[in-house]
Design a protein around this motif. Structure first.
Motif, PDB file in Angstrom:
ATOM      1  N   VAL A   1     -25.627 100.826  13.563  1.00 26.08           N
ATOM      2  CA  VAL A   1     -25.667 101.219  14.976  1.00 26.08           C
ATOM      3  C   VAL A   1     -26.914 102.059  15.232  1.00 26.08           C
ATOM      4  O   VAL A   1     -27.159 103.039  14.523  1.00 26.08           O
ATOM      5  CB  VAL A   1     -24.415 102.035  15.364  1.00 26.08           C
ATOM      6  CG1 VAL A   1     -24.458 102.428  16.834  1.00 26.08           C
ATOM      7  CG2 VAL A   1     -23.135 101.252  15.064  1.00 26.08           C
TER       8      VAL A   1
ATOM      9  N   MET B   1     -19.878 103.023   8.993  1.00 25.15           N
ATOM     10  CA  MET B   1     -21.045 102.796   9.857  1.00 25.15           C
ATOM     11  C   MET B   1     -22.273 103.475   9.276  1.00 25.15           C
ATOM     12  O   MET B   1     -22.178 104.471   8.568  1.00 25.15           O
ATOM     13  CB  MET B   1     -20.813 103.369  11.268  1.00 25.15           C
ATOM     14  CG  MET B   1     -19.765 102.667  12.089  1.00 25.15           C
ATOM     15  SD  MET B   1     -19.790 103.256  13.811  1.00 25.15           S
ATOM     16  CE  MET B   1     -18.306 102.468  14.443  1.00 25.15           C
TER      17      MET B   1
ATOM     18  N   VAL C   1     -25.468 105.004  11.204  1.00 24.91           N
ATOM     19  CA  VAL C   1     -25.947 105.285  12.558  1.00 24.91           C
ATOM     20  C   VAL C   1     -27.388 105.787  12.491  1.00 24.91           C
ATOM     21  O   VAL C   1     -27.696 106.705  11.729  1.00 24.91           O
ATOM     22  CB  VAL C   1     -25.042 106.321  13.258  1.00 24.91           C
ATOM     23  CG1 VAL C   1     -25.544 106.600  14.670  1.00 24.91           C
ATOM     24  CG2 VAL C   1     -23.599 105.822  13.313  1.00 24.91           C
TER      25      VAL C   1
ATOM     26  N   VAL D   1     -25.492  96.797  16.507  1.00 22.65           N
ATOM     27  CA  VAL D   1     -25.103  97.263  17.840  1.00 22.65           C
ATOM     28  C   VAL D   1     -26.081  98.361  18.260  1.00 22.65           C
ATOM     29  O   VAL D   1     -26.371  99.264  17.481  1.00 22.65           O
ATOM     30  CB  VAL D   1     -23.665  97.815  17.855  1.00 22.65           C
ATOM     31  CG1 VAL D   1     -23.296  98.305  19.254  1.00 22.65           C
ATOM     32  CG2 VAL D   1     -22.667  96.754  17.384  1.00 22.65           C
TER      33      VAL D   1
ATOM     34  N   VAL E   1     -26.682 101.351  20.985  1.00 24.36           N
ATOM     35  CA  VAL E   1     -26.111 102.198  22.030  1.00 24.36           C
ATOM     36  C   VAL E   1     -27.272 102.754  22.853  1.00 24.36           C
ATOM     37  O   VAL E   1     -28.086 103.526  22.339  1.00 24.36           O
ATOM     38  CB  VAL E   1     -25.268 103.349  21.435  1.00 24.36           C
ATOM     39  CG1 VAL E   1     -24.758 104.266  22.547  1.00 24.36           C
ATOM     40  CG2 VAL E   1     -24.100 102.799  20.631  1.00 24.36           C
TER      41      VAL E   1
ATOM     42  N   VAL F   1     -24.255  98.447  23.935  1.00 26.47           N
ATOM     43  CA  VAL F   1     -23.271  99.310  24.594  1.00 26.47           C
ATOM     44  C   VAL F   1     -24.063 100.349  25.373  1.00 26.47           C
ATOM     45  O   VAL F   1     -24.966 100.997  24.821  1.00 26.47           O
ATOM     46  CB  VAL F   1     -22.343 100.009  23.573  1.00 26.47           C
ATOM     47  CG1 VAL F   1     -21.438 101.012  24.266  1.00 26.47           C
ATOM     48  CG2 VAL F   1     -21.519  98.979  22.810  1.00 26.47           C
TER      49      VAL F   1
ATOM     50  N   LEU G   1     -16.145 105.191  23.206  1.00 29.23           N
ATOM     51  CA  LEU G   1     -17.418 104.701  22.661  1.00 29.23           C
ATOM     52  C   LEU G   1     -17.191 103.963  21.352  1.00 29.23           C
ATOM     53  O   LEU G   1     -17.767 102.892  21.119  1.00 29.23           O
ATOM     54  CB  LEU G   1     -18.375 105.879  22.457  1.00 29.23           C
ATOM     55  CG  LEU G   1     -19.755 105.538  21.866  1.00 29.23           C
ATOM     56  CD1 LEU G   1     -20.509 104.572  22.770  1.00 29.23           C
ATOM     57  CD2 LEU G   1     -20.577 106.804  21.636  1.00 29.23           C
ATOM     58  N   HIS G   2     -16.330 104.514  20.489  1.00 29.36           N
ATOM     59  CA  HIS G   2     -16.014 103.868  19.207  1.00 29.36           C
ATOM     60  C   HIS G   2     -15.414 102.481  19.438  1.00 29.36           C
ATOM     61  O   HIS G   2     -15.825 101.492  18.816  1.00 29.36           O
ATOM     62  CB  HIS G   2     -15.040 104.755  18.430  1.00 29.36           C
ATOM     63  CG  HIS G   2     -14.570 104.158  17.137  1.00 29.36           C
ATOM     64  ND1 HIS G   2     -13.461 103.324  17.044  1.00 29.36           N
ATOM     65  CD2 HIS G   2     -15.066 104.250  15.874  1.00 29.36           C
ATOM     66  CE1 HIS G   2     -13.305 102.950  15.788  1.00 29.36           C
ATOM     67  NE2 HIS G   2     -14.260 103.498  15.066  1.00 29.36           N
TER      68      HIS G   2
ATOM     69  N   ILE H   1     -18.073  99.989  20.635  1.00 27.41           N
ATOM     70  CA  ILE H   1     -18.986  99.565  19.563  1.00 27.41           C
ATOM     71  C   ILE H   1     -18.317  98.514  18.689  1.00 27.41           C
ATOM     72  O   ILE H   1     -18.907  97.479  18.353  1.00 27.41           O
ATOM     73  CB  ILE H   1     -19.424 100.779  18.717  1.00 27.41           C
ATOM     74  CG1 ILE H   1     -20.375 101.675  19.528  1.00 27.41           C
ATOM     75  CG2 ILE H   1     -20.103 100.336  17.425  1.00 27.41           C
ATOM     76  CD1 ILE H   1     -20.688 103.007  18.865  1.00 27.41           C
TER      77      ILE H   1
ATOM     78  N   HIS I   1     -19.438  94.539  18.374  1.00 24.93           N
ATOM     79  CA  HIS I   1     -19.764  93.937  17.078  1.00 24.93           C
ATOM     80  C   HIS I   1     -18.926  92.687  16.836  1.00 24.93           C
ATOM     81  O   HIS I   1     -19.427  91.677  16.321  1.00 24.93           O
ATOM     82  CB  HIS I   1     -19.521  94.971  15.969  1.00 24.93           C
ATOM     83  CG  HIS I   1     -19.866  94.482  14.600  1.00 24.93           C
ATOM     84  ND1 HIS I   1     -18.913  94.097  13.687  1.00 24.93           N
ATOM     85  CD2 HIS I   1     -21.065  94.279  13.991  1.00 24.93           C
ATOM     86  CE1 HIS I   1     -19.502  93.706  12.575  1.00 24.93           C
ATOM     87  NE2 HIS I   1     -20.806  93.804  12.729  1.00 24.93           N
TER      88      HIS I   1
END
Length: 479
Positions: A193, A240, A242, A275, A277, A305, A354-355, A358, A362
């Motif tokens: 992410v 994840m 990030v 993904v 954000v 997202v 938000l989680h 995501i 995906h």
């Protein structure tokens, strides 16, 4: 000093930004290092600053001190050509108190100009310094010699403390634990992410709140983050990785070499991500640069997202949300249906939404539709709205299949592909989004030409030789 150059040398990649000016690194960056047969995690730090207040330098120092407390071994790097400075002596004293194992490295030690600085380094009381040249890869054998006995001790301790892992499963348990989806995130292959946006949108603050600790440097100043820092985490049961990226300003405003490096590092993070954000500031959402960033992620084929930060300070929330959704649909039609989530990086509100967004993005990005389903769907779409007939000849769409995922890519076999209008392709893409529940994700639809001609039409029908002989047209008749 060359800490980031040494970090890049140990991990074997140019992960950390490197420049001639001091103070380029501000955050902690982790990497998997390799030195001979040694494998270990190395952390590149911002350097110890001579400040203890709440200034940017003071916050950088506290972050570096946290890394010192976390580490098993500290590599204290000094500049051999400059020699030992008073501030080096202060930091050597700090390391003696805070770290169990400190290795002293005199960097830029190639050539006779560094000899005096190496001799001075003995006075720090940290043992014999290693002569290093991070830029040229010299002295790494000496570093290996000092790390090896320490690494053996930690490996033995880890074996004694390790929990039991050799557990036999029944057939039912093994079947239940088998992953259905080959793209399901695992510890070995976490969901990638990238958090991107304009400077001061709150990207680092958001990631710190998700982590539950102050891992990234934050503050009121815009442009604190320079590197694209990646952090591994398990967020509500989903592994994840990030990426926190540098804020991206308009190209015309990016003049300094260092900021150009930071932006290009962020763009590379978008290409690595699955993904993306796009983080907006609720006070000034959907500025031109936000639209460019979102469009870039879509063109790179990443699931997107959109998260609107600083929602806690909004007064007219419902009215603002309606305006945001209307602007999103109008300004970013290529991301139709992508999730728009309101969050507060400061308070943590909205992180559950938000989680979920995501994870769903995906899942959609990896979606596969069977060929039979696609062709039944295509028949219905053609009946509902037939393709155009340029010059009186209707374009025929014969067959459809999904060629790839991540993002979903489809191929339609048809005639006269060059005459297929863009509007009809959009009609099919929007239909795919709606009927197969693929909101927001980039969809690639390719028209592939299939000729109308009969492949046997130009060939002459040949008479078998036995039949020709029976009809009196054999070789004997040609005499």
């Amino acid at each position: 000093m060359g800490k980031s150059t040494l970090f890049n040398r140990l991990v074997g990649k140019r992960l950390a930004l490197v420049d001639d000016q001091p103070g380029v690194t501000r955050d902690l960056r982790e990497g998997e290092a390799r030195l001979g047969d040694l494998r270990f995690t190395v952390i590149d730090t911002a350097g110890l600053e001579d400040a203890t207040d709440d200034s940017l330098q003071g916050r950088m120092r506290r972050l570096t001190e946290r890394a010192v407390d976390m580490a098993d071994i500290c590599l204290f790097v000094i500049d051999a050509r400059t020699g030992v400075t008073p501030i080096d002596e202060v930091f050597a004293e700090i390391l003696r108190k805070r770290s169990e194992h400190v290795i002293l490295a005199a960097n830029k030690a190639e050539g006779a100009a560094a000899d005096a600085g190496v001799i001075e380094a003995y006075g720090l009381g940290l043992g014999e310094p290693i002569r290093l040249s991070a830029e040229h890869g010299e002295g790494l054998n000496d570093l290996y010699s000092q790390l090896m006995p320490l690494a053996d001790g930690y490996a033995e301790r880890a074996r004694q403390d390790a929990p039991e892992t050799d557990v036999t499963l029944t057939e039912e348990e093994a079947e239940a634990g088998a992953p259905d989806d080959p793209h399901k995130p695992t510890e070995a292959r976490p969901l990638q992410v990238a958090v991107v946006g304009r400077p001061n949108a709150g990207k680092s603050t958001l990631i710190n709140k998700i982590l539950g600790e102050e891992r990234l440097l934050t503050g009121p100043e815009a442009g604190i983050t320079r590197d694209a820092i990646s952090l591994k985490m398990n967020w509500d049961g989903v592994p994840m990785r990030v990426f926190d990226t540098a804020g991206m300003r308009k190209k015309a405003k990016v003049q300094e070499k260092l900021e150009k490096l930071s932006v290009s590092d962020g763009l590379r993070a978008v290409k690595f991500a699955e993904v993306v954000v796009v983080l907006l500031d609720a006070a000034i959402p959907f500025e031109q640069q936000d639209l460019r960033i979102a469009d870039l992620a879509e063109r790179e084929g990443r699931a997107v997202v959109v998260a609107v930060n600083k929602w806690d300070i909004e007064d007219e929330k419902q009215e603002k949300l309606r305006a945001l959704k209307e602007a999103f649909e109008r300004l970013l039609p290529q991301l139709r249906g992508a999730p728009l989530v309101t969050v507060s990086a400061k308070t943590g509100r909205g992180l559950d939404r938000l989680h979920a967004a995501i994870v769903k993005a995906h899942d959609v990005w990896n979606r596969r539709v069977s060929t039979a389903q696609l062709n039944r769907w295509l028949t219905g779409m053609l009946e509902q709205h037939p393709p155009p007939a340029p010059s009186g000849r209707r374009i025929k769409l014969r067959y459809m299949t999904q060629a790839k995922t991540r993002p979903p890519g489809f191929v339609v076999m048809c005639s006269n592909t060059e005459k297929m209008p863009e509007s009809y392709t959009r009609y099919l893409v929007n239909g795919l989004r709606e009927d197969f529940d693929m909101p927001g994700t980039p969809i690639r639809l390719h028209m592939r030409s299939q000729s109308d001609k009969n492949p046997y039409k130009s060939k002459k029908k040949s008479t078998p030789s036995r039949l020709r002989k029976h009809l009196g047209k054999g070789p004997a008749d040609k005499k």
